[in-house]
Scaffold this active site. Sequence first.
Site, PDB file in Angstrom:
ATOM      1  N   SER A 286     -24.224 -62.811  43.025  1.00 43.22           N
ATOM      2  CA  SER A 286     -24.205 -63.204  41.608  1.00 43.22           C
ATOM      3  C   SER A 286     -25.294 -64.230  41.340  1.00 43.22           C
ATOM      4  CB  SER A 286     -22.838 -63.789  41.241  1.00 43.22           C
ATOM      5  OG  SER A 286     -22.516 -64.895  42.061  1.00 43.22           O
ATOM      6  N   ASP A 322     -26.460 -62.148  35.391  1.00 38.45           N
ATOM      7  CA  ASP A 322     -25.750 -62.437  34.155  1.00 38.45           C
ATOM      8  C   ASP A 322     -26.670 -62.975  33.066  1.00 38.45           C
ATOM      9  OD1 ASP A 322     -23.146 -61.966  33.321  1.00 38.45           O
ATOM     10  OD2 ASP A 322     -22.656 -64.095  33.258  1.00 38.45           O
ATOM     11  N   ASP A 757     -12.162 -69.205  41.647  1.00 34.06           N
ATOM     12  CA  ASP A 757     -11.958 -68.772  43.024  1.00 34.06           C
ATOM     13  C   ASP A 757     -10.598 -69.226  43.554  1.00 34.06           C
ATOM     14  OD1 ASP A 757     -12.701 -71.386  42.838  1.00 34.06           O
ATOM     15  OD2 ASP A 757     -14.371 -71.285  44.238  1.00 34.06           O
TER      16      ASP A 757
END
Length: 1053
Positions: A286, A322, A757
């Site tokens: 990511s 993103d 997380d």
Amino acid sequence: MSSPTKKTPIKFARRTSSGRVVSLSRDDDIDLGVSGEFTSASSGGPNDYMNYTVLMPPTPDNQPYAAPSGSSGSRPDDLPPPAYGTTTRRVGRRGGGQGEEGGGAGDDAAAKLDRRMSVMKSNKSMLMRSQTGDFDHNRWLFETKGTYGIGNAFWPKDEVEYDDDGVAMSMSDFLEKPWKPLTRKVKISPGILSPYRLLVLIRLVFLALFLTWRVRNPNQDAMWLWGLSIVCEIWFAFSWLLDQLPKLNPINRAVDLVALREKFECPSPDNPLGRSDLPGLDVFISTADPEKEPPLVTGNTILSILATEYPVEKLFVYISDDGAAVLTFEAMSEAAAFARVWVPFCRKHNIEPRNPDSYFSTKGDPTRNKKCPDFVKDRRWIKREYDEFKVRINGLPDAIRRRSAALNAREEMRERKQARERSGGDSNASKASEAKPAVKATWMADATHWPGTWAVPSPDHSKGDHAGIIQVMIKTPHHDPLYGAPGEHPYLDFTGIDTRLPMFVYVSREKRPGYDHNKKAGAMNAMVRASAILSNGPFILNFDCDHYIYNSLAIREGMCYMMDRGGDRVCYVQFPQRFEGIDPSDRYANHNTVFFDGNMRALDGLQGPMYVGTGCLFRRYALYGFNPPRANEYLGLYGQHKRPASMHGPPPNLGDMGEADPAASPEAMHPDLCTPVKFGNSKMFTDSILVAEFQGRPLADHPGIKNGRPPGALLTPRPPLDAPTVAEAVSVISCWYEDKTEWGHRVGWIYGSVTEDVVTGYRMHNRGWRSVYCITKRDAFRGTAPINLTDRLHQVLRWATGSVEIFFSRNNAFLACSRLKFLQRIAYLNVGIYPFTSIFLVVYCLLPALSLFSGHFIVQTLNVTFLVYLLCITITLTLLALLEVKWSGIGLEEWWRNEQFWAIGGTSAHLAAVIQGLLKVIAGIEISFTLTSKSANEDEDDIYADLYVIKWTSLFIPPLTIIVINIVAMVVGFSRTMYSEIPQWSKLLGGLFFSFWVLAHMYPFAKGLMGRRGRTPTIIYVWAGILAITISLLWISISPPDSNSTTSGGIEM
């Protein structure tokens, strides 16, 4: 399929005093008391032979023989030895050596033996040792082309031998391969763990006695000081207990990679070609901002993953951008091109690590343990290619800018020309059309508009408003290896090296105004859905863009826990985080070894470690929100009663968009145990769920393995991707797909916290899943961490803020169900509570200064009882630290650095997190998310230059205030005592000691403010001066000097 071969049973055997090797079956009923040979003193007693096991071969110098009925036990010289490979005969000496077992061999077997032993018959004298006249067994093996096996010998198949069932014999007939577990627990030595647990109990008793004594003996002279101190001490004892209880059962683990290879990648009846039967693996990376997360760092991470040691056809790599930046897209394209030479180079020369930047920066001899003669030539060429790769990556921003400017100018000229043609010579219309602002688009290398974010934002092309993008940069590889041939590459020889690359996909989810995109958690869920359509690997490994694979076998080690017996209950395997580029002294405890090697290792002995955001191997089925196949419930005050939980499988209609029936199961009483049913309207996605669940099961090769799959079930080649499949993947990453679904609530990464997380891992544990902590000998993964004080405090602020959010949400461990173990619940409680310790810590750090200012102490007098309690508590804490260092492997310096930064972070970032969390709960003010910068240091002369950079932040104010107040208080207290008519030296020493203790914890913070070579920013001096003057004037106004009284009095308002 042929019948299974008959295996020779294991036998017990020993050599007698006469030199004869006697073979005894385990099943024989032997009376050892009859024979003097077996009970002699030299043999160690009657049962000495029972612990020695060996396979005894029927060779010419040791032939099993069954005497005919009525004959004596001696063997006639004229009888040939029995044929090798016939039914094994076992002879055991009983009494005077008589005894026999088994039947005779057939005539065919005897004929085969005659042919086999023709060399021995014709050259019998040559096979005798000249000195002793004994049979030369080694020479006989050489003459008959015999080959040594494990405890036996066999002949190659030039002359095929058969057993009694007519099945051809091979080496496998002599090898008994028992079932091997892939993992095992390595318990901590009781010599370390038992004293550790005992010391925890002793310190708990001392704390209880001390606090009881403190409550019963108040300081009547300064009740306010006593009250503040006793409240803080009770909270510190509670906080210590929350942190200490989950550490009572630490364990270590070990894996067997050889057993993994034998089970999944070696030829067998179910896998005759020896192809890999390992499950597929989807790797997620990511990234969000190429300015803070440089593409070169991300590209190196991609290269390390593409080159890892895992079956190429089972590995699928995805990167989530993103920010939808064309810079990241083209950098990944360059990385894919460079991987075509880098990956085969790593496989050929067994390179470690496989991150090119880390590999070429490693100090030491690169030729160590390298045996290929062309390694130096290959390394020199690949190093030049990597340098050119870096130059291309660094030049991409300028190249994109120049390309876009040129193409925008061309488009502008074309529009002007078309406007003039449309106006038909009308100058006014032509000027009006030319007055319109031209669109400054960002262009791709193929001269088309970039569908993502443009450098100059415009509608449909900004960070929060752009289309979804999926680009397959490396296609699915062929199922069979593709070996290089001589001459394929002009400079590198990859002959015999598999040159295939894993599939690599670029993903950027769609974003539109008016939608909550849920930051990183939303991006991860989009990748989960896209990967389920494209590859559907039953396991998912996620990384931050700056974390790369340092140990190419780490993924295999993690897979051992998933594929072992009981692995179907493991939801994820968490690897410890290791960091590079940290200053040698680790001033701000960036390595965080106390947490990763202490707390997480201890949680592995309970229900498993927490999920910490990166370097985690997930079971896809568990991420979908389903319950484990088996789980336990822990009832009672502290979970002392355990019982199996009633389990319910997934509903048959996974694509049903209706609500689940709350009365279908009593488990539905707790929200986390409800079976998710709302996955979206993609039938292709819902069909992939049960496929992923089946493929993620361990092999059913042992009766103790429940919920397994048959061997060889994953050998079918994967079909290539087609256009409809990619189109479906694009649809599931659209911004509207999650509407009216359970994504982010029960399915996938959980929304609602900046620490998604921890919440995601908590939800899995709450459903009864277990997790595993995998510590490898060589670091599995490595990444970067902020060594600057400001960046480090902002990172800790984000973590603490997420913990406060957890405390005020339904994810608080107080609300957990009965499937969460008691001590695991305590660990999650500590996650939500630890930031609130900052309130008491700030007060307690100011208490020494208040004592020195007022002339009082937290106790009325420093009597023997107080000092004895203080000494006992300190000694037990020291011994606990030493034993914790022993079983966790951390260093004392690392433990002390952790204590120091706990005080620094607790008085700054944790306090700000509590304030932000309260504002969010009370006033509804949202918490902003700050992306941690992962840019590499560009100062080649000093790689730790960023350590000395001072970036002022409001987080500096509380610890700086504590430091200044304590220093001023030490001066005031010392002066007051020196000039007092009745000096109170005991109270001064108590205040000075605790003030020094506070300043010792704050030393790294003060050193960080000084910068390089004492170049402290001016604002630090300004703040320190203002605080010192303000404190002095405030104290003078509170307690003005009185010449008629002593200066040891208290506060007079």
